[in-house]
Design a protein around this motif. Structure first.
Motif, PDB file in Angstrom:
ATOM      1  N   ARG A  77      29.574 -19.930   7.776  1.00  0.00           N
ATOM      2  CA  ARG A  77      28.390 -20.137   8.615  1.00  0.00           C
ATOM      3  C   ARG A  77      27.553 -21.324   8.149  1.00  0.00           C
ATOM      4  NH1 ARG A  77      26.104 -14.026   8.773  1.00  0.00           N
ATOM      5  NH2 ARG A  77      27.200 -13.957   6.786  1.00  0.00           N
ATOM      6  N   VAL A  78      26.894 -21.940   9.123  1.00  0.00           N
ATOM      7  CA  VAL A  78      25.956 -23.018   8.825  1.00  0.00           C
ATOM      8  C   VAL A  78      24.785 -22.464   8.024  1.00  0.00           C
ATOM      9  CG1 VAL A  78      24.701 -22.696  11.003  1.00  0.00           C
ATOM     10  CG2 VAL A  78      24.620 -24.915   9.853  1.00  0.00           C
ATOM     11  N   GLU A  79      24.278 -23.287   7.104  1.00  0.00           N
ATOM     12  CA  GLU A  79      23.105 -22.914   6.328  1.00  0.00           C
ATOM     13  C   GLU A  79      21.930 -23.802   6.713  1.00  0.00           C
ATOM     14  OE1 GLU A  79      23.780 -22.712   2.142  1.00  0.00           O
ATOM     15  OE2 GLU A  79      24.989 -20.883   2.306  1.00  0.00           O
ATOM     16  N   PRO A  80      20.699 -23.344   6.479  1.00  0.00           N
ATOM     17  CA  PRO A  80      19.523 -24.147   6.826  1.00  0.00           C
ATOM     18  C   PRO A  80      19.607 -25.551   6.223  1.00  0.00           C
ATOM     19  CG  PRO A  80      18.855 -21.935   6.187  1.00  0.00           C
ATOM     20  CD  PRO A  80      20.320 -22.035   5.902  1.00  0.00           C
ATOM     21  N   GLY A  81      19.255 -26.549   7.037  1.00  0.00           N
ATOM     22  CA  GLY A  81      19.276 -27.933   6.582  1.00  0.00           C
ATOM     23  C   GLY A  81      20.554 -28.674   6.899  1.00  0.00           C
TER      24      GLY A  81
END
Length: 200
Positions: A77-81
């Motif tokens: 999954r994509v992470e913040p930033g």
């Protein structure tokens, strides 16, 4: 093979249909949906072996909460930033198998895939020149192995099977290789990659 793949992807971040709604990443919120698709990315690692190119795959541990024991590409999954799927795929690859981004020559993206589990997954293709040293995370990765690109390219190795889920029949690709049962999203990505190379 390197030259052919470079021609197919035609530059970093350029996929076969970059402007198709299904390739928008991160996945946009859609009106009328109870839940939005969660954005994820995987690396499709192609290793330039002297005896021929191979595709690197992992087998997830049986203790994973999602897709335990299945064959997968490194990713998540994509992470913040994180703004691009390349960032997500490269970070996850280093976390899962210890392969640094500096070892990976990113060629471009394939078509994104929306999964039944609620993810939009963007495959990112990267070339890797040996020698490589891996350190798989034992909490996520049970095994790392390679499949010859020649095997992936041969349509005779792509098989459709059916499975009944919640009263509905679902068709999906499988690509058994030795004692590895490659199916689902991983097989779909490999089948698409094979078609892209054969049709180039």
């Amino acid at each position: 093979m390197r030259d052919l793949l470079t021609t197919i992807f035609a530059g970093l971040g350029v996929g076969p249909n970059p402007y198709a709604p299904g390739n928008i990443w991160p996945a946009p919120s859609v009106a009328g949906r109870e839940t939005s698709l969660r954005s994820a990315a995987v690396l499709v690692p192609l290793i330039e072996r002297a005896e021929g190119m191979t595709v690197l795959l992992t087998q997830r541990t049986e203790t994973m909460s999602d897709h335990a024991g299945q064959i997968a590409f490194p990713g998540g999954r994509v992470e913040p930033g994180e703004v691009t799927p390349e960032e997500t795929a490269l970070r996850e690859t280093e976390e899962e198998i210890g392969l640094s981004a500096s070892m990976i020559d990113v060629l471009g993206r394939m078509n994104a895939r929306d999964t039944g589990t609620g993810y939009r997954v963007m495959p990112v293709v990267g070339l890797i020149q040996p020698p490589i040293s891996l350190s798989p995370d034992p909490s996520e990765v049970a095994k790392v192995f390679e499949v010859p690109m020649d095997f992936v390219l041969d349509p005779a190795n792509h098989r459709l099977e059916k499975r009944d889920e919640r009263g509905k029949s679902r068709e999906y690709y499988v690509m058994p290789y030795n004692d590895h049962y490659i199916w689902g999203l991983t097989a779909r990505i490999l089948v698409e990659l094979g078609k892209m190379v054969r049709n180039a």
